[in-house]
Design an enzyme around this catalytic site. Structure first.
Site, PDB file in Angstrom:
ATOM      1  N   HIS A 262       0.856  -1.185   0.000  1.00 22.88           N
ATOM      2  CA  HIS A 262       0.000   0.000   0.000  1.00 22.88           C
ATOM      3  C   HIS A 262       0.895   1.239   0.000  1.00 22.88           C
ATOM      4  CE1 HIS A 262      -3.035   2.902   0.979  1.00 22.88           C
ATOM      5  NE2 HIS A 262      -2.361   3.263   2.054  1.00 22.88           N
ATOM      6  N   ASP A 264       0.974   5.204  -0.214  1.00 24.73           N
ATOM      7  CA  ASP A 264       0.218   6.451  -0.195  1.00 24.73           C
ATOM      8  C   ASP A 264       0.736   7.369  -1.293  1.00 24.73           C
ATOM      9  OD1 ASP A 264      -1.604   6.085   1.999  1.00 24.73           O
ATOM     10  OD2 ASP A 264       0.134   6.144   3.330  1.00 24.73           O
ATOM     11  N   ASP A 374      -7.215   1.471   2.957  1.00 27.10           N
ATOM     12  CA  ASP A 374      -6.857   2.488   3.956  1.00 27.10           C
ATOM     13  C   ASP A 374      -7.729   3.727   3.893  1.00 27.10           C
ATOM     14  OD1 ASP A 374      -5.273   3.500   6.060  1.00 27.10           O
ATOM     15  OD2 ASP A 374      -3.975   4.563   4.675  1.00 27.10           O
ATOM     16  N   HIS A 578      -6.475   9.620  -0.451  1.00 25.90           N
ATOM     17  CA  HIS A 578      -7.035   9.643   0.905  1.00 25.90           C
ATOM     18  C   HIS A 578      -6.120  10.244   1.971  1.00 25.90           C
ATOM     19  CE1 HIS A 578      -5.207   5.461   0.935  1.00 25.90           C
ATOM     20  NE2 HIS A 578      -4.683   5.987   2.036  1.00 25.90           N
TER      21      HIS A 578
END
Length: 1004
Positions: A262, A264, A374, A578
């Protein structure tokens, strides 16, 4: 038998730490190291490879914050190592406990070929297995000295979050640069002992299996010569063979491990650094795929794939091959893993349009799943959007972070506002950074809430947030857990393979209706107001640009700006990631976001202006262009014509120093403090303001959450409040139909203008705040004389209801929630809407009237002042526009929400402009009119039922059409859906409540 369990377990820990792990690399020789520190931003690979380097030694400090250093390491493999496995150990100064949050590197060969990434849990580069001896080694490392933003004291304010304030002090110490022999037998012994030790710790103390493992581990430790670990490792491993080969019980839970990182797209690093993080991770994962035939890796976020293609073509070549082999899997089908609470209807749809189309165009891959591990909660309109994009499943684990209530399912059908249901899975491992530790696997089994109905769950496996991905150690552990007594079974699988199995074994899972509210991170609806307003403005400018450009293309032949709109959409979608739109990134990210939104606005306004000028022609007719989906002042939706005269508003002064605004529909009283003490709906003879209360009340709270400063607001913030009632000025506005109020508090200043537009039943509140507070929360309150146990919040393609009471812990936890353009409160025969042009957070509470019954207060969240990760969050000037709409039905709330976000544009021209497409029913809202993305010239129109009722409507095309197709969001015909009836350009449509529909109109 005496209980020596703790003795053996303690022995295992010490021998592993002090003897076995250090023996993995029994011999090493130093490499020669030289370095070039790039003076500014990262440079192209060729430039970094060719740079002049200077010697540097292990133990030297290096790496200014956000700098790039190019290390060159050279050496020769000793002849004596012939036949052995040799690796370069390149330790830049890592803290092994912070993968993804520290310095990182990408290793290249001298010809520029990428080898693999370096990070705190991946410090090696294979030189040969086996080597011949005498090989010359020459490697280059592009090392990023990213500073630690969230260190050992998390949430401490730091200037390191922006290049402009971070300074130039070196951050890291070069720790080790060696060639070393890898003893693979010892390496495997480490994994054996770790797997068994971790499994043992999770089994019941009275379990026979735990004691079988304990005795086997004891025998293995007895077999290790502590002065000759390398010579005795094989003997020790043989003592473990029996316990490692015992198969799992038939009823064992099955975990589908999906290789994962994951990443970001921005968070505690800027966008430009994410470009490199993705390349490092992808290089690592393609290398691991070459070494591990069972391993499968999935990566989401089409934007990140596009970055690799654009910036690291050598890595892209390897990725494309791995995708073709079916082992490097495009996942999720979205442009980024966006926030889903705040993006508007069209933006949420375009996340899937652009994401899925990228994977289809590049790889021919159609994603079945939305992949959002997330994201901070999930809006109730999302299931319909997922389905309309042609997807079937949703994965997230974030709801496990909720602090108040435990979600009751791990596999379920999620039902959205229109009735669409999506098969959804929450991995019970409760992390998107699973590392195959025994504690994680055991937690997944114990935690799984669907026992008896299902036996499968998914584990996203690999270091994430800042990237890194799966390690060879994780793969080795998974191999041992494939079929091991006492453990869940583990196998590498693609997301689609997992979902197919999960859906087959549990075809009728339970249903959850409505939003998936995260009981945490509620302040992300308010933090970084400038970013949120930039997003909202960009969404509406994109609507205008597409509408007027399409109309001009059809009517005048003006070229449609396909490429510009595609690029701008992708920019806006990227910034809905996000941690960007929610305001939880470092200062650098939000500084760049504000500049980006300004450029986007300039570009879109230029497109709009060119299209409207082409449509208006030369003339002196005063045209008003209405981009909203409802007629206003006689100007049709999507058209232009002279506006009707609106009437007038009067202003009078009260004897008590207050003011009255009256336009014949609404009479508003404003007291000497600048507060609204009356808002009388003259048509219904109904007072809006709660008795004894006043609206337009600014309230200031202390706001220091227990953790996650930019993310969280904790409920105790309500314990302390200051009503801002002192005013420096309350005076008539310059236009004679408004009142101006000025207040000062702390280091800040507020200027408000209250106005009552002629002919409209709405009080407009324009608020300018010069904000210089710290750890404060500013709200704008409207106490309403209205009794209701629920209220409506706009979300994507409709609205949904939340309670105004706190009967249960589920309701009490929603003390701060999201809306788009409006909230609406309703008694059976009368309602009130509060609309906005760029805020999202709000709260709704109830109070008791002195004469009985209850009133309801709506508070809009304006500004916060957290100090982490951006210590200067929101300092400076902000402008907000809200409107109070008494007597509003839900339809009025919808219409006024659009109105406040899409102001009219005025231009002199030759003649009226008829709408390109129109709907004859206000409850049917057209959200997009555009030309088809394939360049065919077809007109695409997207619309939905907005009132929550069934609707029949007629869409009228303002141009000759040759046919109509019902399509998905990607503008592909739906084979199982019959086209609607068409009669002379009129299209008859029936919609269920909140139903979304996309039509493709073929031009004759």
């Amino acid at each position: 038998m005496h209980d020596d369990r703790t003795l053996v377990e303690a022995r295992l820990r010490r021998v592993l730490d002090e003897r076995v792990r250090p023996a993995v690399y029994p011999e090493s020789v130093p490499l020669e190291v030289a370095v070039w520190h790039a003076p500014g931003e990262p440079v192209p690979v060729a430039e970094g490879l060719a740079a002049d380097v200077e010697p540097i030694t292990v133990g030297s400090r290096w790496g200014a914050p956000w700098g790039t250093s190019w290390f060159r390491v050279t050496g020769t493999v000793p002849e004596a190592w012939a036949g052995r496995t040799v690796e370069a150990i390149l330790v830049l100064g890592f803290d092994e406990n912070m993968p993804g949050f520290q310095c990182e590197g990408l290793v290249y060969r001298p010809d520029g070929t990428p080898v693999k990434g370096l990070n705190p849990r991946n410090q090696w580069v294979r030189v040969g297995a086996p080597v011949e001896g005498g090989e010359e080694v020459r490697l280059h490392v592009e090392a990023a000295s990213n500073p630690v933003i969230m260190g050992h004291r998390p949430f401490t304010p730091t200037p390191l979050g922006d290049l402009e304030t971070a300074g130039r002090a070196p951050q890291y110490t070069l720790t080790r640069m060696d060639l070393a022999v890898l003893d693979e037998t010892v390496w495997h012994l480490v994994t054996d002992l770790e797997v068994l030790g971790e499994l043992m710790a999770e089994l019941p103390v009275d379990s026979p299996r735990r004691w079988e493992i304990l005795r086997a581990v004891e025998r293995a430790l007895d077999a290790v010569d502590l002065q000759d670990v390398n010579g005795t490792a094989e003997r020790a491993r043989s003592r473990l063979t029996e316990v490692l080969s015992a198969p799992a019980v038939p009823s064992a839970h099955h975990i589908s491990a999906v290789g994962h990182a994951h990443i970001d797209s921005a968070w505690l690093w800027p966008l430009r650094e994410t470009v490199r993080k993705v390349a490092r991770t992808a290089a690592n994962m393609t290398a691991l795929l070459d070494d591990e035939p069972d391993f499968v890796f999935a990566m989401s976020q089409a934007q990140q794939w596009a970055w690799i293609k654009e910036h690291r073509p050598e890595v892209w070549t390897r990725v494309k091959k791995a995708v073709a082999d079916g082992r490097f899997v495009p996942a999720g089908g979205m442009w980024v893993e966006s926030d889903t609470n705040m993006p508007g209807s069209e933006a949420m749809a375009r996340q899937f349009v652009h994401g899925k189309r990228f994977f289809l165009d590049e790889f021919g891959v159609e994603n079945d799943e939305a992949w959002l591990p997330d994201t901070f909660g999930f809006a109730a309109g999302l299931p319909q959007i997922i389905k309309a994009a042609g997807s079937t499943y949703l994965l997230t684990q974030k709801i496990s972070w909720s602090r108040t209530n435990r979600f009751p399912h791990h596999t379920f059908r999620w039902e959205g506002i229109d009735g669409t249901r999506i098969f959804t899975h929450f991995p019970p491992v409760d992390t998107y950074n699973c590392s195959m530790r025994g504690a994680e696997i055991a937690h997944a089994v114990r935690n799984f809430k669907d026992k008896g109905a299902a036996r499968h769950s998914l584990a996203p496996t690999g270091w994430g947030d800042g990237g890194g991905g799966t390690t060879r150690e994780m793969v080795a552990k998974a191999a041992r857990l494939r079929d091991l007594e006492g453990s869940a079974t583990v196998a590498w699988e693609t997301p689609s393979a997992f979902f197919a199995k999960a859906a087959a074994e549990n075809p009728e899972p339970p249903v959850w209706v409505g939003e998936l509210y995260l009981e945490l991170h509620r302040a992300t609806l308010t933090s970084q107001a400038g970013t949120k307003q930039g997003n909202r403005r960009s969404e509406h400018l994109l609507r205008e640009a597409e509408l007027w450009a399409a109309t001009a293309a059809v009517r005048t032949g003006l070229p449609y700006p396909y490429a510009d709109l595609d690029r701008i959409w992708k920019t806006v979608l990227l910034h809905q990631f996000h941690d960007i739109l929610p305001g939880s990134s470092i200062a650098w990210v939000h500084r760049e976001a504000r500049a980006t939104y300004a450029r986007v606005a300039d570009e879109l306004n230029a497109i709009i202006d060119a299209a409207q000028r082409a449509l208006a022609g030369e003339g002196d007719v005063p045209l008003v262009f209405n981009a909203a989906p409802h007629t206003r002042a006689g100007v049709p939706a999507g058209g232009a014509r002279p506006a009707e005269a609106p009437g007038r508003t009067t202003h009078t002064e009260r004897p008590d120093g207050g003011h009255v605004l009256d336009n014949g529909l609404l009479r508003v009283g404003i007291d000497a403090r600048g507060l609204v003490d009356s808002a009388l709906d003259l048509e219904n003879d109904r007072e809006t303001v709660a008795p004894g209360r006043a609206g337009n009340l600014l309230q200031l709270h202390q706001d220091l959450p227990n953790m996650w400063d930019a993310w969280d607001v904790d409920e105790f913030y309500r314990n302390t409040v200051t009503d801002l009632t002192d005013a420096e000025e309350v005076a008539p506005g310059d236009d004679g139909a408004s009142v101006r109020i000025v207040r000062a508090f702390g280091g800040s200043r507020v200027t408000q203008v209250l106005s009552l537009p002629p002919g409209e039943k709405r009080l407009v509140v324009d608020t300018e705040v010069d904000w210089h507070e710290t750890e404060k929360f500013l709200k704008l309150a409207f106490p309403l004389d209205l009794h209701t146990d629920r209220y409506a919040s706009e979300t994507q393609f409709g609205h949904f209801f939340r309670p105004t009471h706190t009967n249960t812990s589920w309701e009490a936890a929603k003390f701060e929630a999201c809306n788009h353009r409006f909230v609406h409160l309703q008694e059976p025969d009368w309602g009130v809407a509060v609309v906005n042009d760029g805020t999202y957070g709000h709260d709704v509470t109830r109070a008791v009237r002195t004469d009985g019954g209850t009133t309801t207060t709506v508070r809009v969240s304006l500004l916060r002042a957290p100090r982490f990760p951006d210590p200067e969050t929101d300092q400076g000037v902000h402008r907000f526009r809200h409107a109070l709409v008494p007597g509003a039905s839900i339809g009025d709330a919808v219409r006024e929400g659009w109105r406040i976000n899409l102001p009219e544009r005025r231009l002199d021209g030759a003649a009226e402009v008829a709408p390109l497409v129109s709907a004859d029913r206000d409850s049917v809202v057209v959200t997009a009119v555009k030309l088809a993305d394939d360049g065919s010239g077809d007109v695409v129109v997207r619309f939905h039922e907005a009132h929550g009722a069934r609707a029949r409507t007629t869409l009228t095309a303002g141009f000759p059409i040759a046919g109509v197709e019902v399509t998905d969001l990607l503008e592909r015909p739906l084979a199982d859906t019959a086209p609607p009836a068409v009669d002379d350009g009129r299209i008859a449509v029936r919609l269920r409540p909140f139903e979304l529909r996309t039509l493709r109109l073929k031009r004759a």
